[in-house]
Design a protein around this motif. Sequence first.
Motif, short mmCIF file in Angstrom:
data_model
loop_
_atom_site.label_atom_id
_atom_site.label_comp_id
_atom_site.label_asym_id
_atom_site.label_seq_id
_atom_site.Cartn_x
_atom_site.Cartn_y
_atom_site.Cartn_z
N ALA A 340 0.84 -1.20 0.00
CA ALA A 340 0.00 0.00 0.00
C ALA A 340 0.87 1.25 0.00
CB ALA A 340 -0.92 -0.01 1.21
N GLY A 341 1.96 1.22 0.78
CA GLY A 341 2.89 2.35 0.78
C GLY A 341 3.52 2.55 -0.59
N ASN A 342 3.85 1.46 -1.25
CA ASN A 342 4.41 1.56 -2.60
C ASN A 342 3.41 2.22 -3.54
OD1 ASN A 342 6.76 0.30 -1.79
ND2 ASN A 342 6.19 -1.72 -2.58
N GLY A 346 3.48 5.93 -5.71
CA GLY A 346 3.58 5.86 -7.15
C GLY A 346 4.47 4.76 -7.67
N GLN A 347 4.74 3.75 -6.82
CA GLN A 347 5.60 2.64 -7.21
C GLN A 347 4.76 1.41 -7.49
OE1 GLN A 347 8.37 2.17 -3.98
NE2 GLN A 347 9.13 4.28 -4.13
N ALA A 404 1.41 3.55 4.63
CA ALA A 404 0.21 2.99 4.01
C ALA A 404 -1.03 3.82 4.29
CB ALA A 404 0.00 1.56 4.51
N GLN A 405 -0.90 4.88 5.10
CA GLN A 405 -2.04 5.73 5.41
C GLN A 405 -2.27 6.72 4.28
OE1 GLN A 405 -1.78 8.02 9.08
NE2 GLN A 405 -4.00 7.86 9.36
N TYR A 410 -7.29 8.00 5.90
CA TYR A 410 -7.90 6.68 5.77
C TYR A 410 -6.82 5.60 5.78
CZ TYR A 410 -10.96 2.98 4.00
OH TYR A 410 -11.68 1.82 3.85
N LEU A 411 -7.12 4.48 6.40
CA LEU A 411 -6.15 3.39 6.48
C LEU A 411 -6.86 2.04 6.42
CD1 LEU A 411 -3.23 2.39 6.92
CD2 LEU A 411 -3.63 2.56 9.39
N GLN A 412 -6.74 1.39 5.29
CA GLN A 412 -7.05 -0.03 5.14
C GLN A 412 -6.50 -0.48 3.80
OE1 GLN A 412 -10.60 -2.01 4.05
NE2 GLN A 412 -10.63 -3.34 5.85
N THR A 413 -5.56 -1.42 3.83
CA THR A 413 -4.83 -1.74 2.61
C THR A 413 -5.69 -2.45 1.58
OG1 THR A 413 -4.01 -3.89 3.42
CG2 THR A 413 -2.71 -1.94 3.98
N ARG A 414 -6.77 -3.11 2.01
CA ARG A 414 -7.62 -3.78 1.02
C ARG A 414 -8.19 -2.77 0.04
NH1 ARG A 414 -11.47 -3.35 -1.87
NH2 ARG A 414 -13.32 -4.64 -2.03
#
Length: 910
Positions: A340-342, A346-347, A404-405, A410-414
């Motif tokens: 999610a961070g990637n 933009g990765q 990943a936020q 908002y935070l949820q990787t799904r």
Amino acid sequence: MALINPTRREVIKGATVVSAAALLTRWSKLAAADAPVQRANLALVATPSSSFTSGDTSLAALNDGFTPRNSRDASHGTYGNWNRTGTQWVDYAWSQPISTNQVEVYWWNDGQGIGFPSSCRVLYWDGMQFVPVANAVGLGCDGNQFNVTTFDEVMTTRLRLEIVSSGSTTPTGISTGIIEFRVIDSGKSPAFPPTVIAGIDRDVIIGGKTYLNAKVKAMGGAANGPTQLAWSKVSGPGPVTFADEHAAITTALFTTAGDYVLKLQAGDGNLSSSDSVNVRVAAPPPAQRWEPVYMQSYKVDSPLLNSRLKTLITAWIPHCVDKLSDLSVREGGINNFIQAGNKLAGQPATRHVGYPFANAYVHNAVESMSVALSTDAQGDADILKAQDAMRAKLDEWIPIILAAQEPDGYLQTRFTLNGGNHWDPRTRTEHEGYTAGYFLEASIAHYQMTGKKDSRLYDAAKRLADCWVANLGPAPKKPWYDGHEEMEQALVRFGRFVNDNEGAGHGDAYIKLAQFLLDCRGGGTEYDQSHLPVIQQYEAVGHAVRATYLYSGMADIALETHDPDYQSAVLSLWDNMVNKKYYLTGGIGSGETSEGFGKNFSLRNNAYCESCSNCGVLFLQHKMNLTYQDAKFADLIEDTYYNAILGDFDLTGKYYNYTNPLDDQGRVGAIQGRGLVRYEWSACPCCVGNFPRVLLMLPTWMYAKSPDGLVINLFAGSTAQIAGVAGTDVQVVQKTDYPWNGNVSLTINPASAKSFTLRIRVPQHNTSALYTPAPAVGGLTSLAINGVAVKPQMENGYAVLTRTWSPGDKIELETPMVVQRVNASSHVAADVGRVALRYGPLVYNIESADGSVDRVLAADAPLSTEWKPDLLGGVRVIKGTFADGSELAAIPNYVRLNRGGRSIVWMREQ
């Protein structure tokens, strides 16, 4: 039960479904019509049953008279048997013989685990057995219609529909479901009085309303003339005011505390019937609440807890962290946050792995590590090594989680990785609030653990909570409720914490949002407790984890707002659960519904008792203790802590329990699967980080702060520092071997001499009406302050001591500890002819490692205890002799299943 919409009017094959106040109006319209009277739907006055009913569905939906729009229309509830395949059945029974030659079935298909059957057949009771109807024509399994089956006329008191699931011969076979099942009168059936269900027994707080949601169903036709409705008080110490005494759905008000019986009468003469509901009216809880104690660094010096908590810190939590750190773990771990961070940077990124709620495992692990780091290692090299590794892991994970936020908080990787609209009713099952709530709670634990020096997670949690506040709420914001509760209780906990840290009012928006989310529930299913508005829920139903998290959040709002309708609902839910659906071990969830509650008193010993639901029970009892300031809630906290949660992992810290039946077969495996009791890991590892955080939050469960002092709820050898006790900080040092014996020494060390009140719980362990221990044990054997005997004032189960306390003041007390036999209520069929043993708060098991568990214990067999230092890490066993002369050696429930074989709580009694 599915709630009948009071505005709906239908005539089905001449059968009238009567809902609420529309009953009289509808009969009038029918009488005025010139159309010929069609044959009645006999199902409306039948009692349904089934081979199995899943927790998200209801038998009552079978014959509520609803006409669906299509086979996915679950708006009025459905019947289903997920996750069962093969042949299942539903059955109707009547109080007198009926005559029929036609049935009509509307099949349910949810597009997931419920699908259309491959075949079905109709059987009737011939007085001896079920036999197939003759010359059946139809037996269709098509969707989006009533499938009509005709057959030779039968006269019977029971009719059964057998259903064979599609693909049932393979492991991937789907289950079956029904929206409506009609039985059509042949024209020769007798008239039946209306079916009346007055509602669920409940509690109500003076000043609050009780919501009466009665259901009345009647057959159509001239034989059943106009039906009249009337509520009345049968008994009770004071007046009852009904908003509309002639409406099935209404409210009632009370002014006097006590027990009441209310009756709803429907019909006239020989075609009348009635049902009653019991209401217990109680005074409001105290206006000034008790405050929880936040986790801070503490020491444990307990013969029982030292080894259990050390195993958590040095073995189980590191095992979970290693699993979640594995970038290829298929259940989903820290890699979801990396990806999610990637993507946000933009990765290139891969899709979310695992269930939508997989983020929860990481958040629970962060909180577990944080509370583990709050436990003083006291020089133990193994604990120090594990804590160093945890600090390093948090330093590694926190930047990954923060990356990943999303920019708005908002935070949820799904959702970040797979896309989709946030807070969309179509994705209500994706656990947005469940994962967000766990993140809020983890941030509190981490911030506290660092002495409020590292605010990275705390600041991120505020951004997340602010994001929810900005988007959800009254118009023009969105309404919303999550399919799996957790955010509600987390928002209140977080809001209180923000208020305490940043000043009154700063966290209020989070608490208000929690109530808004609760108030949005309604119109859904019992499975996720969205079937009714929360203030109208009086029975514990559905998925047990979701339920306890909801009830805990409701208790929070009742505590914050003093809303009497919230207080009434919470007290009713607690009453129903503890006195009708509660296991002796302090666990919940019989499991005959999907991971959830069964009917009242349905407490089979091959119980589900999921580890997460047992944590939820403890949360609820804790909130009730803060609200009502009664020691009975702390008794239940102790029961659940020592019996339902402390045994969630084995002595090595390598395996854990997903479920906690009271009759365990004891199989252990590397991964969750059929027949296994303990697992190294799970395809759904939702519990793996939940029970460690709960067990290690010991000071929060041990203490509470009253407006005038300190409350001691649990006894365990320990040292804890409690801030803000009546204007001072107080260190409490407990020296005790409890629960192995009842001797407790408490050294009270205020920062300086200070006058305040100390409340010390006096254990009882007889709160639930389901269980009767003998001999009765209670009270204190002795209590002394600085060596001088004292007879304390008793208040709601607490010994109350008010004086000027100086550093070093010592209280010595003793609670009686004897072996007790426990018998269950005769309503609990599973435990008839059986007995359980307990010693203090500890429930005991017998195991096949010590001999057959089918042996019988005589009712008068002498029982004693003996300390066994070399058995299972050191335990006190209960000794005696079985009726066949063989030796009884019962062990505490929390050390069960460490020697293989079978382990049971309820043994046969002679």
